[in-house]
Design a protein around this motif. Structure first.
Motif, PDB file in Angstrom:
ATOM      1  N   TYR A 161      69.837  10.391  72.625  1.00 51.43           N
ATOM      2  CA  TYR A 161      68.699   9.870  73.357  1.00 51.43           C
ATOM      3  C   TYR A 161      69.163   9.091  74.580  1.00 51.43           C
ATOM      4  O   TYR A 161      70.294   8.595  74.641  1.00 51.43           O
ATOM      5  CB  TYR A 161      67.793   9.008  72.476  1.00 51.43           C
ATOM      6  CG  TYR A 161      68.309   7.613  72.175  1.00 51.43           C
ATOM      7  CD1 TYR A 161      68.163   6.586  73.108  1.00 51.43           C
ATOM      8  CD2 TYR A 161      68.908   7.317  70.964  1.00 51.43           C
ATOM      9  CE1 TYR A 161      68.623   5.314  72.843  1.00 51.43           C
ATOM     10  CE2 TYR A 161      69.367   6.040  70.697  1.00 51.43           C
ATOM     11  CZ  TYR A 161      69.228   5.040  71.638  1.00 51.43           C
ATOM     12  OH  TYR A 161      69.680   3.779  71.380  1.00 51.43           O
ATOM     13  N   THR A 201      56.166  15.374  75.952  1.00 48.49           N
ATOM     14  CA  THR A 201      57.325  16.179  76.326  1.00 48.49           C
ATOM     15  C   THR A 201      57.535  16.080  77.826  1.00 48.49           C
ATOM     16  O   THR A 201      56.613  16.314  78.608  1.00 48.49           O
ATOM     17  CB  THR A 201      57.146  17.650  75.943  1.00 48.49           C
ATOM     18  OG1 THR A 201      56.923  17.759  74.528  1.00 48.49           O
ATOM     19  CG2 THR A 201      58.379  18.462  76.302  1.00 48.49           C
ATOM     20  N   ILE A 208      63.760   9.399  76.000  1.00 50.67           N
ATOM     21  CA  ILE A 208      63.761  10.849  75.810  1.00 50.67           C
ATOM     22  C   ILE A 208      64.823  11.204  74.777  1.00 50.67           C
ATOM     23  O   ILE A 208      65.874  10.578  74.697  1.00 50.67           O
ATOM     24  CB  ILE A 208      63.999  11.621  77.126  1.00 50.67           C
ATOM     25  CG1 ILE A 208      65.302  11.191  77.811  1.00 50.67           C
ATOM     26  CG2 ILE A 208      62.827  11.448  78.072  1.00 50.67           C
ATOM     27  CD1 ILE A 208      65.615  11.994  79.064  1.00 50.67           C
ATOM     28  N   TYR A 209      64.508  12.206  73.954  1.00 56.48           N
ATOM     29  CA  TYR A 209      65.351  12.556  72.816  1.00 56.48           C
ATOM     30  C   TYR A 209      65.666  14.044  72.854  1.00 56.48           C
ATOM     31  O   TYR A 209      64.785  14.875  73.058  1.00 56.48           O
ATOM     32  CB  TYR A 209      64.647  12.203  71.503  1.00 56.48           C
ATOM     33  CG  TYR A 209      65.413  12.620  70.263  1.00 56.48           C
ATOM     34  CD1 TYR A 209      66.629  12.037  69.952  1.00 56.48           C
ATOM     35  CD2 TYR A 209      64.912  13.604  69.413  1.00 56.48           C
ATOM     36  CE1 TYR A 209      67.330  12.405  68.822  1.00 56.48           C
ATOM     37  CE2 TYR A 209      65.610  13.972  68.274  1.00 56.48           C
ATOM     38  CZ  TYR A 209      66.826  13.378  67.980  1.00 56.48           C
ATOM     39  OH  TYR A 209      67.518  13.753  66.871  1.00 56.48           O
ATOM     40  N   PHE A 210      66.964  14.376  72.662  1.00 49.13           N
ATOM     41  CA  PHE A 210      67.425  15.760  72.669  1.00 49.13           C
ATOM     42  C   PHE A 210      67.972  16.110  71.287  1.00 49.13           C
ATOM     43  O   PHE A 210      69.034  15.620  70.904  1.00 49.13           O
ATOM     44  CB  PHE A 210      68.549  15.963  73.691  1.00 49.13           C
ATOM     45  CG  PHE A 210      68.189  15.575  75.093  1.00 49.13           C
ATOM     46  CD1 PHE A 210      67.658  16.505  75.964  1.00 49.13           C
ATOM     47  CD2 PHE A 210      68.390  14.278  75.541  1.00 49.13           C
ATOM     48  CE1 PHE A 210      67.328  16.152  77.261  1.00 49.13           C
ATOM     49  CE2 PHE A 210      68.066  13.910  76.835  1.00 49.13           C
ATOM     50  CZ  PHE A 210      67.529  14.862  77.701  1.00 49.13           C
ATOM     51  N   SER A 264      62.549  17.704  76.812  1.00 49.64           N
ATOM     52  CA  SER A 264      62.928  16.788  75.739  1.00 49.64           C
ATOM     53  C   SER A 264      61.672  16.044  75.307  1.00 49.64           C
ATOM     54  O   SER A 264      60.703  15.929  76.061  1.00 49.64           O
ATOM     55  CB  SER A 264      63.988  15.789  76.223  1.00 49.64           C
ATOM     56  OG  SER A 264      63.443  14.951  77.230  1.00 49.64           O
ATOM     57  N   SER A 265      61.678  15.556  74.072  1.00 51.53           N
ATOM     58  CA  SER A 265      60.546  14.761  73.607  1.00 51.53           C
ATOM     59  C   SER A 265      60.572  13.407  74.302  1.00 51.53           C
ATOM     60  O   SER A 265      61.634  12.872  74.621  1.00 51.53           O
ATOM     61  CB  SER A 265      60.597  14.585  72.094  1.00 51.53           C
ATOM     62  OG  SER A 265      61.763  13.871  71.711  1.00 51.53           O
TER      63      SER A 265
END
Length: 235
Positions: free
Chosen positions: A132, A93, A113-115, A101-102
């Motif tokens: 992303y 994270t 990064i993914y939202f 975000s991950s």
């Protein structure tokens, strides 16, 4: 749960550990490589650095992450920005100015990064959706950790994916008595299939994870006394 063969478990453990190690090495300058919005099975490419047909221009966006937890860079208009950044204990994270975000490290010179977000549709139901952004080093200084140390090439495309993806296998020598296994991030085996025997050449093997939740997965190709692992990201 089926027990994991020792060698597969060892390689998987090393790969899981490397998630944390590599994620601690984000110091340096990064620029946006691509960005997309995802809703169910639909993916809309918003920006790609190699394309001239973009919905939004993110070519000016940069971040320089400093070891002390500060950053400097440029926003979408090229204006200077600064703030703070932190990584979670396991490096999965990324928080920038307290917005989290991950994070999925693709290799030493690229991360994603993914939202996630969940909008309501016209029927009042919540749809899975998200977006992303992938970043690449402005000046790559290291050989990618994804560089193969074997003559067999193994990759996943698309990756990240929604439900179904393809395993791309290239081997210069025949492979016999193969098997495919998929593990989640906790090391639990969720799929095991006896594979085919392959002559020298290139192959595309469909992989369906529609029954699994989004997250990080590892695919293991077992071929005799060899185990090759590839990391996957499912939305």
């Amino acid at each position: 749960m089926k027990s994991i063969p020792f060698f597969t478990a060892l390689v998987l453990s090393i790969m899981l550990l490397s998630e944390s190690i590599y994620a601690q090495e984000l110091e340096g300058e990064w620029q946006v490589k691509s960005s997309a919005a995802i809703r169910l099975l639909d993916t809309t490419i918003l920006f790609c650095r190699d394309s001239s047909d973009n919905i939004i221009d993110l070519s000016n966006v940069t971040y320089h992450f400093n070891p002390d937890g500060s950053y400097e860079g440029n926003d979408i208009w090229g204006n200077p920005i600064s703030g703070t950044w932190t990584l979670s204990q396991f490096g999965n994270t990324l928080s920038i100015d307290d917005k989290s975000s991950s994070l999925d490290e693709i290799n030493d010179n690229e991360f994603l990064i993914y939202f996630p977000f969940q909008p309501f549709n016209n029927y009042g139901f919540v749809d899975n959706a998200g977006s992303y952004i992938s970043f690449v080093r402005s000046s790559p200084s290291r050989v990618s950790s994804a560089a193969a140390s074997t003559d067999i090439s193994l990759s996943i495309s698309p990756n990240p994916f929604v439900n179904i993806t393809q395993l791309k296998l290239t081997t210069p020598t025949p492979l016999v008595n193969t098997s495919l296994e998929v593990f989640n991030a906790q090391g639990k085996q969720i799929l095991s299939e006896k594979g085919d025997s392959y002559l020298a050449g290139s192959y595309q093997i469909p992989l369906d994870l529609s029954g699994q939740p989004g997250g990080i997965y590892f695919l293991a190709l077992n071929a005799g006394n060899r185990v090759l692992l590839v990391k996957m990201c499912k939305y």
